[in-house]
Design a protein around this motif. Structure first.
Motif, PDB file in Angstrom:
ATOM      1  N   PHE A  30       0.903  -1.263   0.067  1.00 60.32           N
ATOM      2  CA  PHE A  30      -0.002  -0.073   0.183  1.00 60.32           C
ATOM      3  C   PHE A  30       0.868   1.308   0.107  1.00 60.32           C
ATOM      4  O   PHE A  30       1.515   1.491   1.005  1.00 60.32           O
ATOM      5  CB  PHE A  30      -0.900   0.008   1.269  1.00 60.32           C
ATOM      6  CG  PHE A  30      -1.636  -1.262   1.458  1.00 60.32           C
ATOM      7  CD1 PHE A  30      -2.889  -1.520   0.495  1.00 60.32           C
ATOM      8  CD2 PHE A  30      -1.371  -2.308   2.250  1.00 60.32           C
ATOM      9  CE1 PHE A  30      -3.700  -2.746   0.776  1.00 60.32           C
ATOM     10  CE2 PHE A  30      -1.999  -3.516   2.425  1.00 60.32           C
ATOM     11  CZ  PHE A  30      -3.274  -3.551   1.663  1.00 60.32           C
ATOM     12  N   MET A  42      -7.809  -1.279   1.309  1.00 60.18           N
ATOM     13  CA  MET A  42      -8.678  -2.231   1.051  1.00 60.18           C
ATOM     14  C   MET A  42     -10.075  -2.025   1.827  1.00 60.18           C
ATOM     15  O   MET A  42     -10.168  -1.829   2.817  1.00 60.18           O
ATOM     16  CB  MET A  42      -8.171  -3.625   1.886  1.00 60.18           C
ATOM     17  CG  MET A  42      -7.522  -4.625   0.737  1.00 60.18           C
ATOM     18  SD  MET A  42      -6.962  -6.265   1.509  1.00 60.18           S
ATOM     19  CE  MET A  42      -5.586  -6.522   0.287  1.00 60.18           C
ATOM     20  N   LEU A  54      -1.446 -13.368   8.772  1.00 56.84           N
ATOM     21  CA  LEU A  54      -0.925 -11.855   8.286  1.00 56.84           C
ATOM     22  C   LEU A  54       0.426 -11.494   8.862  1.00 56.84           C
ATOM     23  O   LEU A  54       0.524 -11.504   9.889  1.00 56.84           O
ATOM     24  CB  LEU A  54      -1.804 -10.859   8.374  1.00 56.84           C
ATOM     25  CG  LEU A  54      -3.136 -10.912   7.900  1.00 56.84           C
ATOM     26  CD1 LEU A  54      -4.196  -9.865   8.443  1.00 56.84           C
ATOM     27  CD2 LEU A  54      -3.231 -10.664   6.324  1.00 56.84           C
ATOM     28  N   GLN A  56       2.477  -8.209   9.526  1.00 52.98           N
ATOM     29  CA  GLN A  56       2.455  -6.965   9.015  1.00 52.98           C
ATOM     30  C   GLN A  56       3.986  -6.399   9.177  1.00 52.98           C
ATOM     31  O   GLN A  56       4.796  -6.769  10.073  1.00 52.98           O
ATOM     32  CB  GLN A  56       1.603  -6.262  10.189  1.00 52.98           C
ATOM     33  CG  GLN A  56       0.188  -6.622  10.121  1.00 52.98           C
ATOM     34  CD  GLN A  56      -0.685  -5.653  11.085  1.00 52.98           C
ATOM     35  OE1 GLN A  56      -1.009  -4.829  10.343  1.00 52.98           O
ATOM     36  NE2 GLN A  56      -0.932  -6.031  12.116  1.00 52.98           N
ATOM     37  N   HIS A 103     -12.834  -7.037   8.126  1.00 48.27           N
ATOM     38  CA  HIS A 103     -11.657  -6.034   8.426  1.00 48.27           C
ATOM     39  C   HIS A 103     -11.403  -5.024   7.260  1.00 48.27           C
ATOM     40  O   HIS A 103     -11.968  -5.336   6.011  1.00 48.27           O
ATOM     41  CB  HIS A 103     -10.386  -6.786   8.712  1.00 48.27           C
ATOM     42  CG  HIS A 103     -10.030  -8.126   7.883  1.00 48.27           C
ATOM     43  ND1 HIS A 103     -10.699  -9.116   7.778  1.00 48.27           N
ATOM     44  CD2 HIS A 103      -9.091  -7.911   6.890  1.00 48.27           C
ATOM     45  CE1 HIS A 103     -10.221  -9.997   6.823  1.00 48.27           C
ATOM     46  NE2 HIS A 103      -9.216  -9.336   6.010  1.00 48.27           N
ATOM     47  N   VAL A 105      -8.203  -2.011   5.356  1.00 47.02           N
ATOM     48  CA  VAL A 105      -6.874  -1.570   5.561  1.00 47.02           C
ATOM     49  C   VAL A 105      -6.864  -0.257   5.151  1.00 47.02           C
ATOM     50  O   VAL A 105      -7.483   0.126   4.097  1.00 47.02           O
ATOM     51  CB  VAL A 105      -5.992  -2.501   4.592  1.00 47.02           C
ATOM     52  CG1 VAL A 105      -4.466  -1.824   4.818  1.00 47.02           C
ATOM     53  CG2 VAL A 105      -6.007  -3.865   4.721  1.00 47.02           C
ATOM     54  N   VAL A 117       0.650 -12.227   3.230  1.00 49.67           N
ATOM     55  CA  VAL A 117      -0.735 -13.110   3.779  1.00 49.67           C
ATOM     56  C   VAL A 117      -0.724 -14.242   3.078  1.00 49.67           C
ATOM     57  O   VAL A 117      -0.175 -14.647   1.988  1.00 49.67           O
ATOM     58  CB  VAL A 117      -1.800 -12.174   2.805  1.00 49.67           C
ATOM     59  CG1 VAL A 117      -3.166 -12.885   3.417  1.00 49.67           C
ATOM     60  CG2 VAL A 117      -1.858 -10.862   3.123  1.00 49.67           C
TER      61      VAL A 117
HETATM   62  O1  LIG Z   1      -2.416  -6.240   4.935  1.00 48.87           O
HETATM   63  C1  LIG Z   1      -3.209  -6.338   5.714  1.00 48.87           C
HETATM   64  O2  LIG Z   1      -2.767  -6.283   7.015  1.00 48.87           O
HETATM   65  C2  LIG Z   1      -4.569  -7.191   5.373  1.00 48.87           C
HETATM   66  C3  LIG Z   1      -4.499  -7.968   3.974  1.00 48.87           C
HETATM   67  C4  LIG Z   1      -6.008  -8.530   3.872  1.00 48.87           C
HETATM   68  O3  LIG Z   1      -7.011  -8.172   4.566  1.00 48.87           O
HETATM   69  C5  LIG Z   1      -6.048  -9.284   2.685  1.00 48.87           C
HETATM   70  O4  LIG Z   1      -5.073  -9.644   2.058  1.00 48.87           O
HETATM   71  O5  LIG Z   1      -7.225  -9.956   2.701  1.00 48.87           O
END
Ligand SMILES: O=C(O)CCC(=O)C(=O)O
Ligand SMILES: [Fe+2]
Length: 177
Positions: A30, A42, A54, A56, A103, A105, A117
């Motif tokens: 990102f 996202m 995940l 990070q 969730h 992002v 991921v």
């Molecule tokens: O980058 C993240 O922490 C989450 C990414 C995510 O939610 C996904 O790839 O489905």
């Protein structure tokens, strides 16, 4: 693990699903955004697999919905730790107690963010649960309504509940198959 999850009755089916499924690894990048309040990295979603792991970096951005859509909690990155998300297939296989997590992002105004991921989409988990293999009849239908409710909140779409015999179609759409 399946006993702890309350899905012992479908152990063989679960193992078969995992064997027949696949494993995906992805890296999300990102870039820094000069106006982070105007966009999202996202949009709100739940992951369709069994579990998502995940990794990070030190730039925060991941947020998890809490309070039935009431707010977003920031998941602060912790050095050396991974985040594990319950996915849609595990929610269905556990017949509800383990709910997949909504969730999103956010992007960062100053720094790019990179995340790793890995996800296990499983095989035809949705089809099996729809057939009642894992217990309480009707949960698959409940998942339809529930999932549509989330989509409605997250993406401003209004969708009617799906009939139970179309459950596999819905799962395939979620899975991008
Ligand atoms: O980058 C993240 O922490 C989450 C990414 C995510 O939610 C996904 O790839 O489905
Ligand atoms: Fe995700």
């Amino acid at each position: 693990m399946e006993a702890a999850l309350g899905i012992v009755r479908c152990r063989d089916a679960l193992l078969e699903e995992c064997d027949g499924g696949s494993q995906m690894m992805m890296v999300n990048c990102f870039p820094a955004c000069p106006e982070p309040e105007l966009t999202l990295g996202m949009p709100p979603h739940s992951d369709f697999g069994l579990l998502t792991i995940l990794l990070q970096d030190e730039v925060s951005g991941l947020e998890v919905s809490y309070g039935d859509g009431g707010g977003w909690a920031v998941v602060e990155p912790l050095a050396g730790a991974v985040v594990v998300n319950v996915g849609d297939h595990l929610e269905i296989l556990s017949n509800g107690p383990y709910r997949s997590v909504l969730h999103r992002v956010r992007v960062n105004g100053r720094r790019a963010r990179v995340g790793g991921v890995t996800a296990q989409p499983g095989g035809g988990a949705g089809d099996r649960a729809g057939g009642g293999v894992c217990g309480r009849a009707g949960h698959a239908a409940a998942v339809h309504g529930h999932r549509h409710g989330r989509l409605r909140r997250g993406q401003a779409q209004v969708l009617p509940p799906l009939p139970q015999d179309q459950h596999h179609l819905f799962i395939n759409i979620l899975s991008g198959r």
